[in-house]
Design an enzyme around this catalytic site. Structure first.
Site, mmCIF file in Angstrom:
data_model
loop_
_atom_site.group_PDB
_atom_site.id
_atom_site.type_symbol
_atom_site.label_atom_id
_atom_site.label_comp_id
_atom_site.label_asym_id
_atom_site.label_seq_id
_atom_site.Cartn_x
_atom_site.Cartn_y
_atom_site.Cartn_z
ATOM 1 N N LYS A 1 0.864 -1.059 -0.120
ATOM 2 C CA LYS A 1 0.099 -0.014 0.204
ATOM 3 C C LYS A 1 1.031 1.250 0.059
ATOM 4 C CE LYS A 1 -4.029 -2.125 2.430
ATOM 5 N NZ LYS A 1 -4.630 -2.483 3.548
ATOM 6 N N GLN B 1 -5.287 -1.036 9.720
ATOM 7 C CA GLN B 1 -5.165 -2.471 9.218
ATOM 8 C C GLN B 1 -5.896 -3.591 10.104
ATOM 9 O OE1 GLN B 1 -3.660 -3.214 6.034
ATOM 10 N NE2 GLN B 1 -4.642 -5.272 6.411
ATOM 11 N N ASP C 1 -11.484 2.916 3.737
ATOM 12 C CA ASP C 1 -11.880 1.261 3.606
ATOM 13 C C ASP C 1 -13.183 1.196 3.587
ATOM 14 O OD1 ASP C 1 -10.087 -0.673 3.983
ATOM 15 O OD2 ASP C 1 -9.730 -0.686 6.055
#
Ligand code: NDP
Length: 287
Positions: free
Chosen positions: A51, A95, A118
């Site tokens: 990422k 995460q 997200d």
């Protein structure tokens, strides 16, 4: 034929790099993504590394906050509160999974919805459900639709999409997205009766289950587009391991009109869509 997720993701990144350039020159905004990683989970570390690398490659600011496994929920909440008011940060990603002593729902609810790249905050899932503008939509589901369009073209109207899986992360949001594309959508799950027959009705079959190679050739209508979300690590007879999807790729490939491989299908698109969401967040909400 294979639907090449790496290629589609690379094309999306080229487009995003141009949008980042335009945002910088026209509004003086450089989209910034901050990824927060708690603990030492090896799979998460690989995702985060990818990422960070790709975020920088499209000209965005990438920050990484690595926290010890023993970090308290309170300490994480404090960090998020700071990121929420930092104007240089347009996207925040924590995460998952988090260590067990931290309540994931509370963490997701604390991220400012406008920075929730997200797309897991209830405000964003509500906006998605209502079809409101400004929703940040979960990345993997977005990737599934882009890959389906890669093969079928932009107009998915009237296609029957069968989604196996109803999680908040993949199954439910991807169902809503295909509905917005004017597909007829069926959502299947562990209580669905005669799943193979249900799947055979699909023009577009999305497997988001977490069961290695569950979908076989006789579950697939000839010519259907098959999107395999599953990522499963299986052990081979020689003791080595490999990644496989929820679809038995070798079995299904000759029947499907197009199929996404694992790896190299939905996975790369997920990260590209994270960058896309960060650019969106900067465009809509950035100062
Ligand atoms: P969940 O475990 O949250 O959900 C799995 C879903 O599959 C549930 O709705 C469950 O039904 C359903 N299911 C389980 N067994 C069966 C069965 N035998 N028949 C029919 N349906 C079944 O998983 P996720 O949605 O989080 O992830 C699914 C897969 O996608 C995993 O392999 C995951 O690793 C992968 N993934 C990949 C990503 C990527 O970037 N490529 C991103 C996110 C996930 P029920 O609700 O009834 O229990």
């Amino acid at each position: 034929m294979n639907i090449d997720g790496k290629q589609a993701a690379a094309e999306l990144r080229v487009r995003l790099a141009k949008e980042v350039d335009a945002l910088q020159s026209e509004r003086g905004i450089t989209p910034g993504l901050t990824v927060v990683l708690v603990g030492e989970d090896p799979a998460s570390q690989v995702y985060v590394r990818n990422k960070v690398k790709q975020t920088r490659e499209v000209g965005m600011i990438s920050n990484e906050i690595r926290l010890d496994e023993s970090t308290t929920e309170e300490a994480l909440l404090t960090i998020l509160a700071e990121l929420n008011i930092d104007d240089t940060v347009h996207g925040i990603l924590v995460q998952l999974p988090l260590p067990k002593h931290i309540n994931e729902e509370k963490i997701i609810a604390t991220i400012k919805p406008e920075k929730d790249v997200d797309g897991f905050h209830a405000m964003n899932s509500g906006r998605l459900l209502n079809g409101e503008k400004g929703a940040l939509v979960p990345c993997t589901p977005q990737g599934c639709v882009i890959l389906a369009k890669h093969h079928l073209g932009d107009d998915l109207s009237g296609k029957h999409a069968v989604i196996i899986g109803r999680s908040n992360i993949v199954g439910k949001p991807v169902s809503i997205l295909f509905l917005q594309e004017n597909c007829t959508v069926t959502i299947a799950h562990s209580r669905t009766q005669d799943l193979p027959n249900m799947c055979r009705q699909a023009d577009i079959l999305v497997a988001a289950v977490g069961r290695p190679e569950m979908v076989k050739a006789d579950w697939v209508k000839p010519g259907a587009t098959v999107i395999d979300v599953g990522i499963n690590r299986i052990e081979l007879s020689d003791g080595k391991t490999k990644l496989v999807g929820d679809v038995d790729f070798n079995d299904v490939s000759p029947v499907a009109g197009a199929i996404t491989p694992v790896p190299g299908g939905v996975g790369p698109m997920t990260i590209a869509c994270l960058l896309k969401n960060t650019v969106e967040a900067a465009k809509i909400y950035g100062k």
